[in-house]
Enzyme design. Sequence first.
Site, PDB file in Angstrom:
ATOM      1  N   GLY A 190      -1.706   1.379 -11.397  1.00 31.12           N
ATOM      2  CA  GLY A 190      -2.733   2.305 -10.676  1.00 31.12           C
ATOM      3  C   GLY A 190      -2.201   3.688 -10.252  1.00 31.12           C
TER       4      GLY A 190
ATOM      5  N   SER B 127      -5.412  36.364  29.386  1.00 28.59           N
ATOM      6  CA  SER B 127      -6.008  37.168  30.736  1.00 28.59           C
ATOM      7  C   SER B 127      -6.711  36.590  31.572  1.00 28.59           C
ATOM      8  CB  SER B 127      -6.462  38.055  29.841  1.00 28.59           C
ATOM      9  OG  SER B 127      -8.016  37.878  29.373  1.00 28.59           O
TER      10      SER B 127
ATOM     11  N   SER C  94      -5.286   0.079   3.141  1.00 28.54           N
ATOM     12  CA  SER C  94      -6.673   0.519   3.850  1.00 28.54           C
ATOM     13  C   SER C  94      -7.343  -0.404   4.569  1.00 28.54           C
ATOM     14  CB  SER C  94      -7.585   1.454   2.817  1.00 28.54           C
ATOM     15  OG  SER C  94      -8.101   0.283   1.956  1.00 28.54           O
TER      16      SER C  94
ATOM     17  N   GLU D  19     -12.276  34.249  16.169  1.00 25.84           N
ATOM     18  CA  GLU D  19     -12.560  34.086  17.825  1.00 25.84           C
ATOM     19  C   GLU D  19     -12.885  32.524  17.907  1.00 25.84           C
ATOM     20  OE1 GLU D  19     -12.134  35.727  20.405  1.00 25.84           O
ATOM     21  OE2 GLU D  19     -11.843  37.799  19.348  1.00 25.84           O
TER      22      GLU D  19
ATOM     23  N   LYS E 278      -0.594  -2.497  -9.872  1.00 28.37           N
ATOM     24  CA  LYS E 278       0.201  -2.265 -11.165  1.00 28.37           C
ATOM     25  C   LYS E 278      -0.406  -1.397 -11.944  1.00 28.37           C
ATOM     26  CE  LYS E 278       3.261  -3.869 -14.739  1.00 28.37           C
ATOM     27  NZ  LYS E 278       3.943  -5.315 -15.364  1.00 28.37           N
TER      28      LYS E 278
ATOM     29  N   GLN F  34      -7.422  -4.317   3.228  1.00 29.19           N
ATOM     30  CA  GLN F  34      -6.849  -5.467   4.041  1.00 29.19           C
ATOM     31  C   GLN F  34      -7.827  -6.347   3.956  1.00 29.19           C
ATOM     32  OE1 GLN F  34      -5.120  -4.481   7.741  1.00 29.19           O
ATOM     33  NE2 GLN F  34      -3.984  -2.633   6.895  1.00 29.19           N
TER      34      GLN F  34
ATOM     35  N   GLN G 220       6.025   5.543   5.696  1.00 25.33           N
ATOM     36  CA  GLN G 220       6.906   4.775   6.182  1.00 25.33           C
ATOM     37  C   GLN G 220       7.881   4.240   5.148  1.00 25.33           C
ATOM     38  OE1 GLN G 220       5.158   1.763   9.160  1.00 25.33           O
ATOM     39  NE2 GLN G 220       3.330   2.991   9.402  1.00 25.33           N
TER      40      GLN G 220
ATOM     41  N   HIS H 152      -1.996  -0.348  12.265  1.00 25.48           N
ATOM     42  CA  HIS H 152      -3.696  -0.394  12.938  1.00 25.48           C
ATOM     43  C   HIS H 152      -4.434  -1.382  13.234  1.00 25.48           C
ATOM     44  CE1 HIS H 152      -7.216   1.870  13.757  1.00 25.48           C
ATOM     45  NE2 HIS H 152      -7.701   1.928  12.410  1.00 25.48           N
TER      46      HIS H 152
ATOM     47  N   GLY I 213       0.869  -1.218  -0.101  1.00 25.25           N
ATOM     48  CA  GLY I 213       0.108   0.003  -0.046  1.00 25.25           C
ATOM     49  C   GLY I 213       0.968   1.477   0.028  1.00 25.25           C
TER      50      GLY I 213
END
Length: 372
Positions: A86, A292, A121, A266, A84, A125, A67, A146, A59
């Site tokens: 892709g 403050s 992903s 804000e 291939k 997997q 990594q 993961h 992947g």
Amino acid sequence: MGAAPRFAARASAVSSIQQTRGIKTLNFGGSLEKVYERSDWPKQKVLDYFKDDTIAVLGYGPQGHGQGLNLRDNGLNVIVGVRKDGRSWKKAVAEGWVPGKNLFTIEEAADKGSIVLNLLSDAAQRDLWPTIKPFITPGKTLYFSHGFAITYKEQTHVEAPAGVDVVLCAPKGSGTTLRTLFLEGKGLNSSIAVFQDVSGKAHERVQALGVAIGSGYLYETTFAKEVYSDLYGERGVLMGAINGLFRAQYDVLRAQGHSPSEAFNETVEEATQSLYPLIGAKGMDWMYANCSVTAQRGALDWHQKFYDASLPVFKDLYESVKNGTESQRALDKNSQADYRESLEVELEEIRQAEIWRAGETVRSLRPENNKK
């Protein structure tokens, strides 16, 4: 199959380079935990440890990209496996991976690797496990970033193969950030876990891998705790909750007649540019101490109300993660043929919301973005 088992052969090599580690037991808010630092694994020690290995990265999404490049820059023998021709294949080629040398199909890379980093992903997997599994043969190491596939095995059908070390190293941030910090000489924190230790060396191997991918320090977890905390955090304050809070505060300000620029400043700009960096540097109390007296008083008086209001939502969220509802929804959505197109519709809705269109203008006014 391409890679032969190395457990027995490695034992003697490891003993020759083994060093006394600077493992630290630190106090995290009253609880003692072990941590492992980059200094525990100097670069030459990492190179010696993996000198006989081929590390296959499956992947080339954010984690595979980050990594993989960090491993390559650290001098390790790393190959990438993707579909291939892709999109990921073309991206890998553009970033210096050479077809037939260190860029292969997923099957070829899984076959050649003695250590296989499954960084596809979560949905991929599940879908590609029948294709990958035959190449995860005894003696290899199967690595995840993961805990999803292993923890929710009833949904993914990914089971730890026999005779294989199964480990996890999960950077606490995107692969893009992992890469950026690596190039800056820094490092993301990562969690590590061992699900299956056949060799008796899985724990030290995942430490070495964690350092090799660019982690700053490592702390211990389990596959289940990693995925529970990850899915919970992403849906909570890291992404989902913070977006909801930003929108709610901004919308009230706009309804009360405040301009878009004032409402954004804000709500978001002051948070990200002024206050959150103070929290990151020295903690919440430091941020409070550097505001403050009026701001301090208001924050101290109101934070409990927000805690009380949100706690039931967070409890519901954790249960939804733990019982598999969130994982099943992610798998179902990510598996749809038109997922990328429908995702772009959702992202465009966010992109076109007034708050983020106002933010684009505000960001353009930052001095660093006005250099001529």
